[in-house]
Design an enzyme around this catalytic site. Structure first.
Site, short mmCIF file in Angstrom:
data_model
loop_
_atom_site.label_atom_id
_atom_site.label_comp_id
_atom_site.label_asym_id
_atom_site.label_seq_id
_atom_site.Cartn_x
_atom_site.Cartn_y
_atom_site.Cartn_z
CD GLN A 20 -2.95 -1.16 2.24
OE1 GLN A 20 -2.68 -1.83 3.23
NE2 GLN A 20 -4.05 -0.44 2.17
CG HIS A 139 -1.03 -6.11 5.15
ND1 HIS A 139 -1.06 -5.40 6.35
CD2 HIS A 139 -2.18 -5.80 4.51
CE1 HIS A 139 -2.18 -4.69 6.40
NE2 HIS A 139 -2.88 -4.91 5.31
CG ASN A 184 -3.53 -7.28 7.83
OD1 ASN A 184 -3.54 -6.62 8.86
ND2 ASN A 184 -4.38 -7.06 6.84
CD GLU A 185 -8.12 -6.79 8.56
OE1 GLU A 185 -8.62 -6.86 7.42
OE2 GLU A 185 -8.19 -5.80 9.27
C1 BGC Z 1 -6.46 -3.68 6.06
C2 BGC Z 1 -5.75 -2.50 5.45
C3 BGC Z 1 -6.77 -1.55 4.84
C4 BGC Z 1 -7.70 -1.08 5.92
C5 BGC Z 1 -8.74 -0.07 5.47
C6 BGC Z 1 -7.69 -3.29 6.87
O1 BGC Z 1 -8.61 -4.32 6.82
O2 BGC Z 1 -5.59 -4.45 6.83
O3 BGC Z 1 -4.83 -2.96 4.52
O4 BGC Z 1 -6.18 -0.49 4.16
O5 BGC Z 1 -8.39 -2.19 6.42
O6 BGC Z 1 -9.62 -0.64 4.59
#
Ligand code: BGC
Length: 432
Positions: A20, A139, A184-185
Protein backbone atom coordinates in the site's frame (compact mmCIF):
# COMPACT_ATOMS: atom_id res chain seq x y z
CA UNK A 1 -10.82 19.22 32.77
CA UNK A 2 -9.96 15.60 33.61
CA UNK A 3 -7.01 13.89 32.00
CA UNK A 4 -7.03 10.18 31.19
CA UNK A 5 -3.64 8.56 31.79
CA UNK A 6 -2.51 5.40 30.01
CA UNK A 7 -0.32 2.64 31.43
CA UNK A 8 3.43 3.18 31.35
CA UNK A 9 5.02 1.75 28.20
CA UNK A 10 1.79 1.93 26.18
CA UNK A 11 2.60 1.68 22.47
CA UNK A 12 1.23 4.62 20.47
CA UNK A 13 1.82 3.88 16.82
CA UNK A 14 0.66 3.99 13.24
CA UNK A 15 0.48 1.15 10.73
CA UNK A 16 1.11 0.65 7.01
CA UNK A 17 1.56 -2.31 4.70
CA UNK A 18 4.20 -2.88 2.03
CA UNK A 19 2.06 -2.98 -1.08
CA UNK A 20 0.00 0.00 0.00
CA UNK A 21 2.92 2.39 0.53
CA UNK A 22 6.25 1.12 -0.81
CA UNK A 23 5.65 1.55 -4.51
CA UNK A 24 6.69 -0.49 -7.54
CA UNK A 25 6.05 -3.92 -6.12
CA UNK A 26 5.60 -6.80 -8.48
CA UNK A 27 3.27 -9.37 -6.98
CA UNK A 28 -0.10 -11.04 -7.50
CA UNK A 29 -1.86 -7.77 -6.66
CA UNK A 30 0.05 -5.63 -9.15
CA UNK A 31 -0.92 -8.19 -11.81
CA UNK A 32 -4.55 -8.14 -10.74
CA UNK A 33 -4.63 -4.33 -10.81
CA UNK A 34 -3.61 -4.25 -14.46
CA UNK A 35 -6.34 -6.70 -15.39
CA UNK A 36 -9.09 -5.03 -13.33
CA UNK A 37 -8.45 -1.24 -13.28
CA UNK A 38 -10.92 -0.36 -16.05
CA UNK A 39 -13.66 -2.51 -14.57
CA UNK A 40 -13.16 -1.04 -11.10
CA UNK A 41 -13.28 2.51 -12.50
CA UNK A 42 -16.49 1.66 -14.29
CA UNK A 43 -18.12 0.08 -11.23
CA UNK A 44 -17.11 2.62 -8.56
CA UNK A 45 -20.21 4.77 -8.88
CA UNK A 46 -22.55 1.83 -8.42
CA UNK A 47 -20.70 0.84 -5.24
CA UNK A 48 -20.17 4.25 -3.61
CA UNK A 49 -22.55 6.59 -5.45
CA UNK A 50 -25.12 6.45 -2.64
CA UNK A 51 -22.68 7.78 -0.01
CA UNK A 52 -23.73 11.42 0.53
CA UNK A 53 -21.45 13.83 -1.33
CA UNK A 54 -19.32 11.03 -2.77
CA UNK A 55 -19.96 11.74 -6.46
CA UNK A 56 -18.96 15.42 -6.18
CA UNK A 57 -15.94 14.77 -4.00
CA UNK A 58 -14.50 11.55 -5.42
CA UNK A 59 -16.52 10.60 -8.52
CA UNK A 60 -14.01 11.84 -11.10
CA UNK A 61 -10.96 10.35 -9.33
CA UNK A 62 -12.73 7.01 -8.84
CA UNK A 63 -13.82 6.85 -12.49
CA UNK A 64 -10.22 7.04 -13.68
CA UNK A 65 -8.58 3.62 -14.21
CA UNK A 66 -5.21 5.06 -13.09
CA UNK A 67 -6.65 5.32 -9.59
CA UNK A 68 -6.52 1.52 -9.37
CA UNK A 69 -2.87 1.01 -10.29
CA UNK A 70 -0.64 1.03 -7.19
CA UNK A 71 2.41 2.25 -9.16
CA UNK A 72 4.71 4.41 -7.06
CA UNK A 73 2.31 4.34 -4.07
CA UNK A 74 3.76 6.65 -1.37
CA UNK A 75 7.31 5.79 -2.42
CA UNK A 76 7.92 4.72 1.16
CA UNK A 77 10.60 2.31 -0.08
CA UNK A 78 12.81 5.30 -0.88
CA UNK A 79 11.43 7.86 1.55
CA UNK A 80 11.24 5.83 4.75
CA UNK A 81 13.79 8.04 6.54
CA UNK A 82 11.63 11.10 5.96
CA UNK A 83 8.55 9.16 7.07
CA UNK A 84 10.25 7.93 10.24
CA UNK A 85 11.29 11.52 11.01
CA UNK A 86 7.59 12.35 10.91
CA UNK A 87 6.84 9.49 13.34
CA UNK A 88 9.45 10.89 15.67
CA UNK A 89 8.26 14.47 15.30
CA UNK A 90 4.75 13.30 16.20
CA UNK A 91 6.07 11.42 19.27
CA UNK A 92 4.84 8.00 18.13
CA UNK A 93 6.83 5.29 19.89
CA UNK A 94 5.87 2.38 17.63
CA UNK A 95 5.37 1.54 13.95
CA UNK A 96 3.75 -1.48 12.33
CA UNK A 97 4.73 -2.32 8.76
CA UNK A 98 4.93 -5.40 6.59
CA UNK A 99 7.74 -7.15 4.78
CA UNK A 100 6.93 -7.78 1.14
CA UNK A 101 7.46 -11.48 0.41
CA UNK A 102 7.68 -10.77 -3.35
CA UNK A 103 10.69 -8.49 -2.78
CA UNK A 104 12.49 -10.99 -0.54
CA UNK A 105 11.83 -14.07 -2.67
CA UNK A 106 10.95 -12.78 -6.16
CA UNK A 107 11.47 -16.26 -7.63
CA UNK A 108 10.94 -19.42 -5.67
CA UNK A 109 14.07 -20.16 -3.64
CA UNK A 110 15.98 -17.04 -4.79
CA UNK A 111 16.51 -14.64 -1.89
CA UNK A 112 17.13 -11.01 -2.78
CA UNK A 113 19.95 -9.97 -0.46
CA UNK A 114 19.50 -6.26 -1.33
CA UNK A 115 15.90 -6.32 -0.25
CA UNK A 116 16.87 -8.14 2.97
CA UNK A 117 19.50 -5.48 3.67
CA UNK A 118 17.01 -2.72 2.88
CA UNK A 119 14.49 -3.85 5.51
CA UNK A 120 17.35 -4.13 8.00
CA UNK A 121 18.16 -0.47 7.33
CA UNK A 122 14.52 0.41 7.87
CA UNK A 123 14.50 -1.41 11.20
CA UNK A 124 17.73 0.28 12.26
CA UNK A 125 16.29 3.66 11.26
CA UNK A 126 13.33 2.98 13.56
CA UNK A 127 15.52 1.84 16.44
CA UNK A 128 17.78 4.92 16.10
CA UNK A 129 14.68 7.03 16.59
CA UNK A 130 13.53 5.00 19.60
CA UNK A 131 10.55 3.54 17.75
CA UNK A 132 9.40 -0.04 18.45
CA UNK A 133 8.67 -2.02 15.28
CA UNK A 134 5.90 -4.53 14.80
CA UNK A 135 6.62 -6.61 11.72
CA UNK A 136 3.73 -8.07 9.75
CA UNK A 137 4.99 -11.08 7.81
CA UNK A 138 2.14 -11.18 5.32
CA UNK A 139 -0.30 -8.44 4.42
CA UNK A 140 -2.35 -9.94 1.60
CA UNK A 141 0.18 -9.89 -1.26
CA UNK A 142 2.04 -12.90 -2.66
CA UNK A 143 4.95 -13.36 -5.02
CA UNK A 144 3.54 -14.07 -8.48
CA UNK A 145 4.93 -17.65 -8.40
CA UNK A 146 2.79 -18.47 -5.35
CA UNK A 147 -0.23 -18.05 -7.59
CA UNK A 148 1.13 -19.36 -10.90
CA UNK A 149 3.03 -22.40 -9.61
CA UNK A 150 0.88 -23.33 -6.60
CA UNK A 151 -2.57 -21.80 -7.09
CA UNK A 152 -2.45 -19.67 -3.93
CA UNK A 153 -3.35 -20.31 -0.29
CA UNK A 154 -5.90 -23.02 -0.97
CA UNK A 155 -2.86 -25.21 -1.61
CA UNK A 156 -1.23 -26.34 1.69
CA UNK A 157 2.19 -26.30 -0.08
CA UNK A 158 2.04 -22.48 0.02
CA UNK A 159 2.00 -22.66 3.81
CA UNK A 160 5.31 -24.55 3.71
CA UNK A 161 6.80 -21.93 1.34
CA UNK A 162 5.66 -19.20 3.67
CA UNK A 163 7.30 -20.93 6.63
CA UNK A 164 10.69 -20.83 4.90
CA UNK A 165 10.17 -17.13 4.22
CA UNK A 166 9.16 -16.52 7.86
CA UNK A 167 12.20 -18.45 9.09
CA UNK A 168 14.51 -16.33 6.95
CA UNK A 169 12.94 -13.05 8.07
CA UNK A 170 12.80 -13.80 11.77
CA UNK A 171 16.40 -15.12 11.74
CA UNK A 172 17.53 -11.96 9.94
CA UNK A 173 15.84 -9.40 12.13
CA UNK A 174 15.50 -10.99 15.55
CA UNK A 175 18.09 -8.57 16.96
CA UNK A 176 15.89 -5.65 15.92
CA UNK A 177 12.27 -6.74 16.31
CA UNK A 178 10.30 -8.60 18.97
CA UNK A 179 6.71 -8.22 17.88
CA UNK A 180 5.57 -10.34 14.93
CA UNK A 181 2.12 -10.16 13.39
CA UNK A 182 2.10 -13.33 11.29
CA UNK A 183 -0.87 -12.77 8.96
CA UNK A 184 -2.91 -9.64 8.48
CA UNK A 185 -6.62 -10.41 8.65
CA UNK A 186 -6.74 -13.78 6.89
CA UNK A 187 -10.52 -13.66 7.43
CA UNK A 188 -10.86 -10.54 5.26
CA UNK A 189 -8.55 -12.01 2.63
CA UNK A 190 -10.62 -15.19 2.40
CA UNK A 191 -13.97 -13.36 2.56
CA UNK A 192 -13.12 -10.92 -0.23
CA UNK A 193 -10.97 -13.32 -2.23
CA UNK A 194 -13.19 -16.43 -2.19
CA UNK A 195 -16.68 -15.61 -0.87
CA UNK A 196 -17.55 -12.30 -2.52
CA UNK A 197 -14.52 -12.82 -4.81
CA UNK A 198 -14.09 -9.10 -5.49
CA UNK A 199 -10.34 -9.17 -4.79
CA UNK A 200 -7.48 -11.56 -5.61
CA UNK A 201 -7.49 -14.43 -6.08
CA UNK A 202 -11.14 -13.76 -7.04
CA UNK A 203 -12.19 -17.43 -7.07
CA UNK A 204 -15.72 -17.75 -5.74
CA UNK A 205 -16.00 -21.03 -3.90
CA UNK A 206 -16.91 -21.94 -0.34
CA UNK A 207 -14.85 -25.11 -0.66
CA UNK A 208 -11.73 -23.19 -1.72
CA UNK A 209 -12.39 -20.67 1.06
CA UNK A 210 -12.37 -23.55 3.57
CA UNK A 211 -9.14 -24.89 2.11
CA UNK A 212 -7.47 -21.48 2.31
CA UNK A 213 -8.62 -20.97 5.92
CA UNK A 214 -7.20 -24.40 6.81
CA UNK A 215 -3.83 -23.53 5.25
CA UNK A 216 -3.75 -20.23 7.15
CA UNK A 217 -4.67 -21.87 10.45
CA UNK A 218 -2.13 -24.65 10.17
CA UNK A 219 0.61 -22.32 8.92
CA UNK A 220 -0.16 -19.82 11.64
CA UNK A 221 0.36 -22.48 14.35
CA UNK A 222 3.62 -23.63 12.79
CA UNK A 223 4.85 -20.04 12.40
CA UNK A 224 4.06 -19.35 16.04
CA UNK A 225 6.23 -22.29 17.11
CA UNK A 226 8.95 -21.34 14.63
CA UNK A 227 9.18 -17.74 15.85
CA UNK A 228 9.36 -18.86 19.48
CA UNK A 229 12.08 -21.36 18.65
CA UNK A 230 14.14 -18.63 16.98
CA UNK A 231 13.36 -15.94 19.53
CA UNK A 232 11.97 -17.24 22.82
CA UNK A 233 11.07 -13.79 24.15
CA UNK A 234 9.12 -12.84 21.01
CA UNK A 235 5.53 -11.64 21.06
CA UNK A 236 3.46 -13.25 18.33
CA UNK A 237 0.29 -11.44 17.32
CA UNK A 238 -2.80 -12.78 15.64
CA UNK A 239 -4.18 -9.74 13.77
CA UNK A 240 -7.83 -10.00 13.01
CA UNK A 241 -10.61 -7.86 11.52
CA UNK A 242 -13.29 -7.77 14.21
CA UNK A 243 -16.65 -6.28 13.45
CA UNK A 244 -19.61 -5.43 15.62
CA UNK A 245 -22.94 -6.34 14.09
CA UNK A 246 -26.30 -5.00 15.26
CA UNK A 247 -29.86 -6.00 14.33
CA UNK A 248 -31.93 -3.70 12.07
CA UNK A 249 -34.66 -3.48 13.13
CA UNK A 250 -34.04 -4.76 16.63
CA UNK A 251 -36.37 -7.76 16.38
CA UNK A 252 -35.87 -11.32 17.65
CA UNK A 253 -35.22 -12.76 14.19
CA UNK A 254 -32.45 -10.26 13.53
CA UNK A 255 -31.09 -10.70 17.05
CA UNK A 256 -30.95 -14.48 16.54
CA UNK A 257 -28.65 -14.02 13.57
CA UNK A 258 -26.01 -12.05 15.43
CA UNK A 259 -24.24 -15.00 17.14
CA UNK A 260 -23.93 -16.81 13.80
CA UNK A 261 -22.59 -13.75 11.99
CA UNK A 262 -20.27 -13.07 14.92
CA UNK A 263 -18.97 -16.61 14.79
CA UNK A 264 -18.40 -16.64 11.04
CA UNK A 265 -16.77 -13.23 10.84
CA UNK A 266 -15.02 -12.86 14.16
CA UNK A 267 -14.35 -16.13 15.93
CA UNK A 268 -14.23 -18.92 13.37
CA UNK A 269 -10.62 -18.31 12.41
CA UNK A 270 -9.42 -18.37 16.04
CA UNK A 271 -10.69 -21.95 16.55
CA UNK A 272 -7.79 -24.05 17.79
CA UNK A 273 -5.39 -21.11 17.73
CA UNK A 274 -6.22 -19.68 21.15
CA UNK A 275 -3.04 -21.07 22.67
CA UNK A 276 -0.84 -20.02 19.78
CA UNK A 277 -0.72 -16.31 20.26
CA UNK A 278 0.81 -13.99 22.80
CA UNK A 279 -1.23 -10.96 21.84
CA UNK A 280 -4.54 -10.56 20.06
CA UNK A 281 -4.34 -7.89 17.35
CA UNK A 282 -7.70 -6.16 17.13
CA UNK A 283 -8.46 -4.40 13.84
CA UNK A 284 -11.64 -2.39 14.20
CA UNK A 285 -13.15 -0.08 11.61
CA UNK A 286 -16.89 -0.09 11.61
CA UNK A 287 -20.30 -1.20 12.80
CA UNK A 288 -22.53 -3.22 10.50
CA UNK A 289 -26.29 -3.72 10.70
CA UNK A 290 -27.96 -6.94 9.60
CA UNK A 291 -31.32 -6.58 7.87
CA UNK A 292 -33.59 -8.61 5.59
CA UNK A 293 -32.93 -8.15 1.91
CA UNK A 294 -34.90 -8.74 -1.29
CA UNK A 295 -31.77 -9.98 -3.02
CA UNK A 296 -29.99 -13.26 -2.31
CA UNK A 297 -26.37 -12.38 -1.45
CA UNK A 298 -23.36 -13.56 0.57
CA UNK A 299 -25.61 -13.67 3.68
CA UNK A 300 -28.55 -15.37 1.96
CA UNK A 301 -31.79 -13.39 2.38
CA UNK A 302 -30.05 -10.89 4.68
CA UNK A 303 -27.53 -8.16 4.07
CA UNK A 304 -25.07 -6.15 6.10
CA UNK A 305 -25.66 -2.46 5.84
CA UNK A 306 -24.78 0.88 7.41
CA UNK A 307 -27.00 3.41 9.21
CA UNK A 308 -25.31 6.55 7.97
CA UNK A 309 -25.34 8.66 11.15
CA UNK A 310 -21.60 9.32 11.25
CA UNK A 311 -19.61 7.95 8.34
CA UNK A 312 -16.20 8.01 6.77
CA UNK A 313 -15.62 8.94 3.13
CA UNK A 314 -16.34 5.33 2.11
CA UNK A 315 -19.71 5.26 3.85
CA UNK A 316 -18.59 3.10 6.80
CA UNK A 317 -20.40 3.82 10.07
CA UNK A 318 -18.05 5.17 12.71
CA UNK A 319 -18.73 4.43 16.34
CA UNK A 320 -15.45 4.71 18.23
CA UNK A 321 -17.10 4.26 21.64
CA UNK A 322 -18.07 0.71 20.62
CA UNK A 323 -14.41 -0.29 20.71
CA UNK A 324 -14.71 -0.61 24.50
CA UNK A 325 -17.36 -3.33 24.14
CA UNK A 326 -15.32 -5.12 21.50
CA UNK A 327 -12.14 -5.08 23.60
CA UNK A 328 -14.04 -6.43 26.60
CA UNK A 329 -15.55 -9.23 24.52
CA UNK A 330 -12.19 -10.20 23.05
CA UNK A 331 -10.60 -10.30 26.49
CA UNK A 332 -13.49 -12.25 28.04
CA UNK A 333 -13.07 -14.82 25.30
CA UNK A 334 -9.30 -15.20 25.07
CA UNK A 335 -7.84 -13.79 28.29
CA UNK A 336 -4.83 -12.47 26.38
CA UNK A 337 -3.22 -9.05 26.14
CA UNK A 338 -4.50 -6.97 23.24
CA UNK A 339 -2.98 -4.50 20.83
CA UNK A 340 -5.22 -2.54 18.50
CA UNK A 341 -3.11 -3.22 15.43
CA UNK A 342 -5.37 -1.20 13.11
CA UNK A 343 -8.13 1.37 13.48
CA UNK A 344 -8.83 4.46 11.44
CA UNK A 345 -10.96 6.15 8.83
CA UNK A 346 -10.88 7.44 5.28
CA UNK A 347 -11.21 11.19 5.84
CA UNK A 348 -9.59 13.16 3.04
CA UNK A 349 -10.43 16.57 4.43
CA UNK A 350 -9.54 15.62 8.00
CA UNK A 351 -12.94 16.66 9.29
CA UNK A 352 -13.60 13.78 11.70
CA UNK A 353 -10.22 12.18 12.43
CA UNK A 354 -9.24 14.17 15.54
CA UNK A 355 -12.65 13.61 17.16
CA UNK A 356 -12.58 9.95 16.15
CA UNK A 357 -9.19 9.47 17.77
CA UNK A 358 -10.04 11.11 21.06
CA UNK A 359 -13.26 9.07 21.30
CA UNK A 360 -11.25 5.97 20.47
CA UNK A 361 -8.70 6.79 23.16
CA UNK A 362 -11.55 7.21 25.65
CA UNK A 363 -12.94 3.80 24.70
CA UNK A 364 -9.53 2.18 25.15
CA UNK A 365 -9.10 3.86 28.49
CA UNK A 366 -12.52 2.67 29.62
CA UNK A 367 -11.64 -0.91 28.63
CA UNK A 368 -8.34 -0.71 30.52
CA UNK A 369 -10.20 0.60 33.58
CA UNK A 370 -12.36 -2.55 33.41
CA UNK A 371 -9.26 -4.72 33.55
CA UNK A 372 -8.65 -5.35 29.84
CA UNK A 373 -4.88 -5.49 29.27
CA UNK A 374 -4.59 -3.26 26.18
CA UNK A 375 -0.92 -2.70 25.40
CA UNK A 376 -0.98 -0.45 22.37
CA UNK A 377 -2.85 1.36 19.62
CA UNK A 378 -1.82 1.63 15.95
CA UNK A 379 -3.71 4.12 13.85
CA UNK A 380 -4.36 3.22 10.23
CA UNK A 381 -2.56 4.84 8.67
CA UNK A 382 0.59 6.91 8.79
CA UNK A 383 0.37 7.79 5.09
CA UNK A 384 -2.29 8.14 2.45
CA UNK A 385 -1.99 4.84 0.66
CA UNK A 386 -3.27 2.43 -1.95
CA UNK A 387 -6.60 1.24 -0.60
CA UNK A 388 -6.68 -2.05 -2.53
CA UNK A 389 -9.66 -2.41 -4.89
CA UNK A 390 -10.70 1.18 -4.10
CA UNK A 391 -7.32 2.53 -5.18
CA UNK A 392 -6.18 5.98 -4.13
CA UNK A 393 -9.28 8.06 -3.58
CA UNK A 394 -9.88 6.94 0.07
CA UNK A 395 -7.34 8.77 2.22
CA UNK A 396 -6.55 7.19 5.56
CA UNK A 397 -3.29 9.00 6.35
CA UNK A 398 -2.11 11.24 9.14
CA UNK A 399 0.09 12.48 6.34
CA UNK A 400 -1.32 13.70 3.05
CA UNK A 401 0.65 12.51 0.04
CA UNK A 402 0.65 14.61 -3.09
CA UNK A 403 0.40 11.91 -5.76
CA UNK A 404 2.24 13.99 -8.37
CA UNK A 405 5.18 15.17 -6.26
CA UNK A 406 5.18 12.73 -3.28
CA UNK A 407 5.28 15.77 -1.00
CA UNK A 408 4.31 14.91 2.56
CA UNK A 409 1.97 17.26 4.49
CA UNK A 410 0.96 16.46 8.06
CA UNK A 411 -2.78 16.76 8.62
CA UNK A 412 -3.99 18.69 11.71
CA UNK A 413 -5.49 15.55 13.33
CA UNK A 414 -1.98 14.09 13.51
CA UNK A 415 -1.05 16.90 15.87
CA UNK A 416 -3.96 16.01 18.15
CA UNK A 417 -2.72 12.40 18.16
CA UNK A 418 0.86 13.60 18.76
CA UNK A 419 -0.28 15.26 21.97
CA UNK A 420 -1.70 11.96 23.25
CA UNK A 421 1.49 10.12 22.26
CA UNK A 422 3.79 12.69 23.87
CA UNK A 423 1.97 12.80 27.20
CA UNK A 424 0.69 9.20 27.23
CA UNK A 425 -2.59 10.79 28.22
CA UNK A 426 -5.77 12.25 26.79
CA UNK A 427 -6.81 15.68 27.96
CA UNK A 428 -10.57 15.64 27.83
CA UNK A 429 -10.89 19.37 27.17
CA UNK A 430 -12.16 19.91 23.64
CA UNK A 431 -12.10 16.19 23.00
CA UNK A 432 -15.88 15.66 23.01
C1 BGC B 1 -6.46 -3.68 6.06
C2 BGC B 1 -5.75 -2.50 5.45
C3 BGC B 1 -6.77 -1.55 4.84
C4 BGC B 1 -7.70 -1.08 5.92
C5 BGC B 1 -8.74 -0.07 5.47
C6 BGC B 1 -7.69 -3.29 6.87
O1 BGC B 1 -8.61 -4.32 6.82
O2 BGC B 1 -5.59 -4.45 6.83
O3 BGC B 1 -4.83 -2.96 4.52
O4 BGC B 1 -6.18 -0.49 4.16
O5 BGC B 1 -8.39 -2.19 6.42
O6 BGC B 1 -9.62 -0.64 4.59
Amino acid sequence: MPTLHFPKGFLWGAATSSHQVEGNNHNDWSEWEKANASRLAHEAKSVFGSVPGWQERFGAEAADPKNYISGAAADHWNRYEEDFDILKELHLNAYRFSIEWSRIEPEEGRWDENAIAHYRKMLEALRTRGIEPIITLWHWTNPVWVETAYGGWENPAVGEKFLRFAERIVSEYRDLAHYWAVFNEPNTFVGLGYITAIRPPARKSIWRARQAIKTFQLTYKKTYALIHSLQPESKVILSHWLALTRPLPDTWIHRCLIPLIDYLRNWQFFKGLENFCDIIGVQFYRIDYVKASFRWGAWGPFELTQLGKWQNDMGWDLEPAALEQLLRRVFDRFKKPIIITENGLADRDDINRAEFISKTAMAIHAAISHGVPVRGYFHWSLLDNFEWSEGYWPRFGFVHIDRATQKRTIRPSALAYAKICETNALEMEGSL
